[in-house]
Design an enzyme around this catalytic site. Structure first.
Site, mmCIF file in Angstrom:
data_model
loop_
_atom_site.group_PDB
_atom_site.id
_atom_site.type_symbol
_atom_site.label_atom_id
_atom_site.label_comp_id
_atom_site.label_asym_id
_atom_site.label_seq_id
_atom_site.Cartn_x
_atom_site.Cartn_y
_atom_site.Cartn_z
ATOM 1 C CD GLU A 10 -5.792 -45.387 101.537
ATOM 2 O OE1 GLU A 10 -4.712 -45.669 102.080
ATOM 3 O OE2 GLU A 10 -6.741 -44.835 102.119
ATOM 4 C CG ASP B 139 -5.783 -56.207 93.880
ATOM 5 O OD1 ASP B 139 -5.793 -55.013 93.521
ATOM 6 O OD2 ASP B 139 -4.813 -56.726 94.465
ATOM 7 C CB SER B 140 -4.450 -59.163 88.893
ATOM 8 O OG SER B 140 -4.741 -57.954 88.220
ATOM 9 C CG PHE C 251 -2.528 -55.060 80.497
ATOM 10 C CD1 PHE C 251 -3.358 -56.120 80.166
ATOM 11 C CD2 PHE C 251 -2.373 -54.749 81.851
ATOM 12 C CE1 PHE C 251 -4.025 -56.854 81.150
ATOM 13 C CE2 PHE C 251 -3.031 -55.462 82.843
ATOM 14 C CZ PHE C 251 -3.860 -56.528 82.483
ATOM 15 N N GLY C 252 0.852 -54.184 80.751
ATOM 16 C CA GLY C 252 1.650 -54.332 81.979
ATOM 17 C C GLY C 252 2.897 -55.189 81.811
ATOM 18 C CE1 TYR C 253 5.951 -55.019 86.328
ATOM 19 C CE2 TYR C 253 3.652 -55.302 86.979
ATOM 20 C CZ TYR C 253 4.878 -54.685 87.138
ATOM 21 O OH TYR C 253 5.050 -53.728 88.112
ATOM 22 C CG HIS D 295 -3.578 -63.830 85.931
ATOM 23 N ND1 HIS D 295 -3.277 -63.789 84.605
ATOM 24 C CD2 HIS D 295 -3.496 -62.535 86.365
ATOM 25 C CE1 HIS D 295 -3.007 -62.543 84.244
ATOM 26 N NE2 HIS D 295 -3.132 -61.764 85.306
ATOM 27 N NE ARG D 296 -7.566 -59.371 84.575
ATOM 28 C CZ ARG D 296 -6.246 -59.213 84.424
ATOM 29 N NH1 ARG D 296 -5.650 -59.558 83.299
ATOM 30 N NH2 ARG D 296 -5.518 -58.686 85.399
HETATM 31 P P1 ITT Z 1 -7.741 -51.229 89.048
HETATM 32 O O1 ITT Z 1 -7.357 -51.266 90.503
HETATM 33 O O2 ITT Z 1 -8.459 -49.966 88.671
HETATM 34 O O3 ITT Z 1 -8.469 -52.456 88.599
HETATM 35 P P2 ITT Z 1 -4.884 -51.401 88.630
HETATM 36 O O4 ITT Z 1 -4.010 -51.417 87.403
HETATM 37 O O5 ITT Z 1 -4.518 -50.440 89.723
HETATM 38 O O6 ITT Z 1 -6.405 -51.193 88.150
HETATM 39 P P3 ITT Z 1 -4.225 -53.657 90.341
HETATM 40 O O7 ITT Z 1 -4.033 -52.832 91.551
HETATM 41 O O8 ITT Z 1 -4.987 -54.942 90.444
HETATM 42 O O9 ITT Z 1 -4.983 -52.864 89.183
HETATM 43 O O10 ITT Z 1 -2.799 -53.945 89.725
HETATM 44 C C1 ITT Z 1 -2.625 -54.924 88.786
HETATM 45 C C2 ITT Z 1 -1.287 -54.739 88.103
HETATM 46 O O11 ITT Z 1 -0.680 -56.031 87.932
HETATM 47 C C3 ITT Z 1 -1.481 -54.192 86.702
HETATM 48 O O12 ITT Z 1 -1.454 -52.781 86.696
HETATM 49 C C4 ITT Z 1 -0.317 -54.835 85.970
HETATM 50 O O13 ITT Z 1 0.851 -54.115 86.228
HETATM 51 C C5 ITT Z 1 -0.164 -56.186 86.650
HETATM 52 N N1 ITT Z 1 -0.952 -57.217 85.941
HETATM 53 C C6 ITT Z 1 -2.086 -57.832 86.381
HETATM 54 N N2 ITT Z 1 -2.568 -58.672 85.451
HETATM 55 C C7 ITT Z 1 -1.736 -58.583 84.410
HETATM 56 C C8 ITT Z 1 -1.720 -59.190 83.143
HETATM 57 O O14 ITT Z 1 -2.678 -60.019 82.752
HETATM 58 N N3 ITT Z 1 -0.723 -58.889 82.314
HETATM 59 C C9 ITT Z 1 0.235 -58.023 82.673
HETATM 60 N N4 ITT Z 1 0.287 -57.384 83.843
HETATM 61 C C10 ITT Z 1 -0.691 -57.664 84.714
#
Ligand code: ITT
Length: 203
Positions: free
Chosen positions: A41, A75-76, A158-160, A186-187
């Site tokens: 959590e 955490d990102s 991925f993601g955004y 950032h990562r």
């Molecule tokens: P874990 O907690 O299992 O690591 P999660 O996806 O839940 O996986 P976070 O709570 O850290 O991880 O949420 C990070 C979110 O931020 C991720 O799901 C994306 O939506 C966004 N994000 C982070 N880094 C990104 C990137 O490099 N490119 C695009 N979106 C990103």
């Protein structure tokens, strides 16, 4: 240090993490590869707090299997200035964990409808936490500045990534090759700083 276990269930993150850490001499395993499956959590209010929560939870679970491991967690998220830094630590949970990024990305574009270029500033933030074999906890942070685009562009990442536009490169982070993104992201920055910490401590 015998190995690194990375406390993430996000496949997109894990792919980047393995690429960025491929120069290390020790194996970097996902939780799944380490045989660990747990729900964590994330109830912290900052990226650092959540990264530490994840790393500690996995370190506690991993202790029983192995002593000489370092557990890292990421955490990102995306901070959009015009939206008071939303979605921030809620980036994964924005509109629900199971909502597709096509829909989440379109929602952010729609919320910035009519907002001019100079007010579309945003950043990706990444906090990395480490639990060292002696129980010490260390965090690092990386940031990349950009702007929210007007449409999704690119299919990498991925993601955004498809809506995160880098004015200097005239591309979204989803239009960068993986290595290009890792060099400036950032990562990438947070993990390079963590590699320095690991080296310094000779773990
Ligand atoms: P874990 O907690 O299992 O690591 P999660 O996806 O839940 O996986 P976070 O709570 O850290 O991880 O949420 C990070 C979110 O931020 C991720 O799901 C994306 O939506 C966004 N994000 C982070 N880094 C990104 C990137 O490099 N490119 C695009 N979106 C990103």
């Amino acid at each position: 240090m015998e190995k690194i276990v990375f406390a993430t269930g996000n496949a997109g993150k894990m792919k980047e993490i393995k690429e960025i850490m491929c120069d290390l001499k020790v194996p970097v395993l996902s939780m799944k590869e380490a045989g660990l499956e747990l729900e964590i959590e994330e109830n912290g209010s900052t990226f650092e707090e959540n990264a530490v929560i994840k790393a500690k939870a996995v370190a506690a679970a991993a202790k029983s299997i192995d002593q000489g491991i370092v557990v890292l967690a990421d955490d990102s998220g995306l901070e959009v200035d015009y939206l008071n830094k939303e979605p921030g630590v809620y980036s994964a949970r924005y509109m629900g964990e199971d909502t597709s990024y096509r829909i989440k990305n379109q929602s952010l574009i729609d919320r910035l409808d009519g907002v001019p270029d100079e007010k579309r500033t945003a950043r990706f933030v990444c906090a990395i936490a480490a639990v060292m074999p002696d129980g010490d906890v260390v965090t690092t942070r990386g940031v990349i500045e950009g702007k929210i685009g007007y449409e999704e562009r690119g299919t990498n990442g991925f993601g955004y990534d498809p809506i995160f536009y880098l004015p200097d490169m005239s591309r979204s982070t989803a239009e960068l090759m993986p290595e290009e993104k890792n060099n400036i992201s950032h990562r990438g920055n947070a993990l390079q700083a963590m590699k320095e910490e690991l080296k310094k401590r000779r773990v």
